[in-house]
Design an enzyme around this catalytic site. Structure first.
Site, PDB file in Angstrom:
ATOM      1  N   GLU A 170      23.321  59.589  63.631  1.00  0.00           N
ATOM      2  CA  GLU A 170      22.829  58.500  63.256  1.00  0.00           C
ATOM      3  C   GLU A 170      22.091  58.208  64.162  1.00  0.00           C
ATOM      4  O   GLU A 170      22.152  56.573  65.016  1.00  0.00           O
ATOM      5  CB  GLU A 170      23.368  57.103  62.742  1.00  0.00           C
ATOM      6  CG  GLU A 170      24.176  57.621  61.132  1.00  0.00           C
ATOM      7  CD  GLU A 170      24.575  56.142  60.225  1.00  0.00           C
ATOM      8  OE1 GLU A 170      24.691  55.539  61.856  1.00  0.00           O
ATOM      9  OE2 GLU A 170      24.583  56.181  59.328  1.00  0.00           O
ATOM     10  N   GLU A 224      27.291  61.174  54.073  1.00  0.00           N
ATOM     11  CA  GLU A 224      28.796  59.941  53.515  1.00  0.00           C
ATOM     12  C   GLU A 224      28.032  59.540  51.884  1.00  0.00           C
ATOM     13  O   GLU A 224      26.871  59.278  52.047  1.00  0.00           O
ATOM     14  CB  GLU A 224      28.590  58.605  54.380  1.00  0.00           C
ATOM     15  CG  GLU A 224      29.299  58.436  55.884  1.00  0.00           C
ATOM     16  CD  GLU A 224      28.878  57.654  57.255  1.00  0.00           C
ATOM     17  OE1 GLU A 224      28.202  56.384  56.859  1.00  0.00           O
ATOM     18  OE2 GLU A 224      29.248  57.596  58.358  1.00  0.00           O
TER      19      GLU A 224
END
Ligand SMILES: *[C@@H]1O[C@H](CO)[C@@H](O)[C@H](O)[C@H]1NC(C)=O
Ligand SMILES: *[C@@H]1O[C@H](CO)[C@@H](O)[C@H](O)[C@H]1NC(C)=O
Ligand SMILES: *[C@@H]1O[C@H](CO)[C@@H](O)[C@H](O)[C@H]1NC(C)=O
Ligand SMILES: *[C@@H]1O[C@H](CO)[C@@H](O)[C@H](O)[C@H]1NC(C)=O
Ligand SMILES: *[C@@H]1O[C@H](CO)[C@@H](O)[C@H](O)[C@H]1NC(C)=O
Ligand SMILES: *[C@@H]1O[C@H](CO)[C@@H](O)[C@H](O)[C@H]1NC(C)=O
Length: 559
Positions: free
Chosen positions: A166, A271
């Site tokens: 990220e 995730e």
């Protein structure tokens, strides 16, 4: 005699059995899919495995950790958890940060014995990852990554290393991808040089398709234009929370699956597991392993084994009380879903095709990147530079995280007000231009700028003080011209791409991670505003700030 022979035979059999148990199957990539050594397609039935570290107080949506707890360094905790992970039915765990100076033998062996692979993020919180606000790819990060690879090289169950998580969260941060791609390139070259056949990945925050598509294609493309995979990731992770409650493939996953329809490398959910409603039924597992998704995705990592919270909710599946693990309804539901899931064994490995690496997407407002990647960070060149500099950063604290950024800003602004600049230590992922010292770690960069200022002031000792953070290097060449020549020749070898070499302290540096959604993505640290060359000065220098600097007469001008 007979008895002894029988005993020997039994021992041999036991040894054979136990070595059979220990040998975990090697997973490799063919085209956009994963296969085991028998040619069966491999899907990750995974779970994120890391306790949440202390979370930085942030104002935005991204709560990021400031510390981490290495989950693979605590033998007792692993011995407690591995049977539970086995009962959950997982074959992979994702770990967000490890301390490469600690011993991981016991945990890695226990996981391997249980048939569980690891995806290891190489990054650490705070200053151990590419900083989205001021991206760079520098020796300290490369050395950290290499140190971790070295300390995990002996294990047979590392499936992949992630070079970032990220990092990019918005269009105006996409120039950081050029540095992420360089990190993937150098980590790949290092792994190859050590004959380590481990995948290299990146885990992305979910975003609008107009951002996510170009981002993924850029990380998996060939920036050299020769069809080579040298600078392409092998594995694209998407942190995806689109399936909440009882959803459907069409409603939650069809659009993203369509987006990756023609992707060239492996894709998976790094995730997943929307926390509301609670408890989670994990019905998305059925979709993820169905033929709707198996052509594009290779499974995913449910988030999270340990308790973790964000402003979206609570994600844990167990509660830990000392040596006791209490599983929750979430855990039982995921276990049931993983128990039923089995992705189709197709396509066959032989028809998966060879790897292809398309040309990179063009720069756009959603993809501010270049095909010219930053050079491979070069420790020898940066050490040589540091030694040649006439004014050196000599911090009075070993924790330089909080002072490097302000000092760099101040030093660059001082140089800037005199008509100079910090180009030599800066790099731009969007223009593809990198200063000769841009790959050096922040403290060498700071020494460089301090030296510029010191030279511009005709080596007045006061101008090397920087509030007590600088020291004159009496071993530096005696004139600025000579110093400049040495600096330039040091950096002559620091251009282009090379196979990185291990730092002399092969353990690498360390720091911390918190696991968690949005973890470890932002360096958030050192040279926060290096581009703001003309920012305010902070009165650090006392008399030094009054010196009239005339850069034309004395400054480093790196060839
Ligand atoms: C290892 O884990 C156990 C069990 O949770 C805990 O009690 C212990 O403090 C941990 N050790 C370290 C060094 O963190
Ligand atoms: C991107 O834009 C956001 C919102 O305007 C801002 O807070 C952030 O600092 C910007 N990031 C960069 C790297 O410019
Ligand atoms: C992060 O900062 C600490 C403390 O200043 C330092 O020891 C460590 O080497 C830094 N790590 C990296 C990767 O720069
Ligand atoms: C290092 O300094 C930073 C910023 O000044 C601070 O937030 C952090 O807690 C310090 N780290 C350590 C290990 O002391
Ligand atoms: C060094 O620089 C930092 C950051 O600008 C400043 O706070 C500090 O006072 C300076 N001097 C010393 C001796 O640390
Ligand atoms: C790694 O562990 C060592 C030994 O406990 C510790 O000194 C060091 O600070 C740790 N590194 C990080 C980055 O947490």
């Amino acid at each position: 005699m007979f008895k002894m022979r029988a005993l020997a035979a039994t021992l041999t059999l036991a040894a054979a059995l136990s070595s059979g148990v220990h040998a975990i199957n090697k997973i490799t990539r063919s085209g956009r899919y994963l296969y085991d050594s028998g040619g069966t397609r491999f899907y990750m039935k995974g779970v994120a495995y890391q306790e949440q570290g202390a979370v930085l107080a942030t104002t935005g949506p991204f709560s990021e950790p400031s510390t981490f707890i290495d989950p693979l360094a605590n033998d007792t905790a692993c011995a407690r958890d591995v049977p539970v992970l086995q009962s959950l039915g997982v074959n992979t765990v994702r770990v967000y940060s490890v301390n490469n100076t600690l011993n991981h033998d016991s945990c890695m062996q226990a996981l391997s014995n249980a048939g569980i692979y690891t995806i290891i993020d190489l990054t650490l919180p705070v200053n151990g990852s590419i900083d989205r606000a001021s991206p760079e790819w520098t020796t300290n990060l490369l050395d950290l990554y290499i140190g971790t690879i070295n300390s995990f090289a002996k294990y047979d169950n590392v499936l992949a290393y992630n070079v970032g998580n990220e990092v990019v969260t918005a269009a105006n941060e996409t120039s950081a991808l050029t540095f992420v791609k360089a990190a993937a390139r150098d980590v790949k070259a290092y792994l190859n040089s050590k004959s380590l056949n481990i995948l290299v990945g990146y885990a992305a925050i979910d975003m609008d398709s107009t951002l996510l598509g170009p981002l993924a294609n850029y990380l998996a493309c060939d920036a050299s234009g020769q069809g080579s995979g040298n600078n392409a990731i092998d594995l694209f992770g998407l942190n995806n929370y689109e399936w909440c409650g009882d959803s459907t493939f069409q409603q939650s996953y069809a659009a993203k699956t369509q987006l990756f329809q023609n992707f060239n490398v492996v894709a998976y959910f790094s995730e997943y597991g929307c926390p509301t409603p609670s408890p989670r039924g994990w019905t998305e597992v059925g979709a993820l392993f169905s033929t709707d998704m198996s052509p594009v995705w290779s499974g995913g990592m449910a988030f999270s084994y340990f308790p973790a919270t964000s402003d979206q909710g609570s994600f844990g599946m167990v509660t830990i009380n000392g040596n006791q693990v209490q599983t929750s309804q979430d855990f039982d539901n995921l276990k049931a879903q993983y128990g039923q899931a089995s992705g189709p064994n197709s396509p066959s490995q032989s028809s998966a095709g060879s790897s292809t690496y398309p040309a990179c997407p063009a720069q756009s407002t959603n993809l501010l990147v270049s095909n010219t990647l930053p050079p491979t960070p070069n420790d020898a060149a940066c050490d040589c530079l540091q030694n040649s500099l006439s004014c050196q950063f000599t911090p009075t604290t070993s924790n330089t995280t909080g002072i490097l950024g302000p000092l760099l800003d101040t030093a660059c602004s001082l140089i800037g007000t005199a008509g100079g600049n910090c180009n030599a230590i800066s790099g731009s992922g969007s223009s593809g231009q990198y200063g000769a010292a841009s790959g050096c770690d922040p403290s060498v960069k700071l020494s460089f700028v301090m030296s510029q200022f010191y030279e511009a002031n005709n080596r007045d000792p006061q101008s090397c003080s920087f509030g007590g953070n600088g020291t004159v290097n009496t071993a530096a060449p005696s004139s600025v011209t000579a110093a400049n020549n040495v600096a330039s020749s040091c950096l002559a070898s620091a251009t282009g791409t090379s196979v990185p070499t291990a730092p002399s302290s092969a353990g690498g540096s360390s720091s911390s991670t918190g696991s968690g959604q949005n973890s470890g993505s932002n360096g958030g640290n050192s040279n926060s505003a290096m581009s703001a060359i003309l920012g305010e000065t902070r009165g650090l220098y006392g008399a030094a700030a009054m010196f009239v600097i005339t850069l034309a007469t004395g400054c480093y001008v790196l060839a």
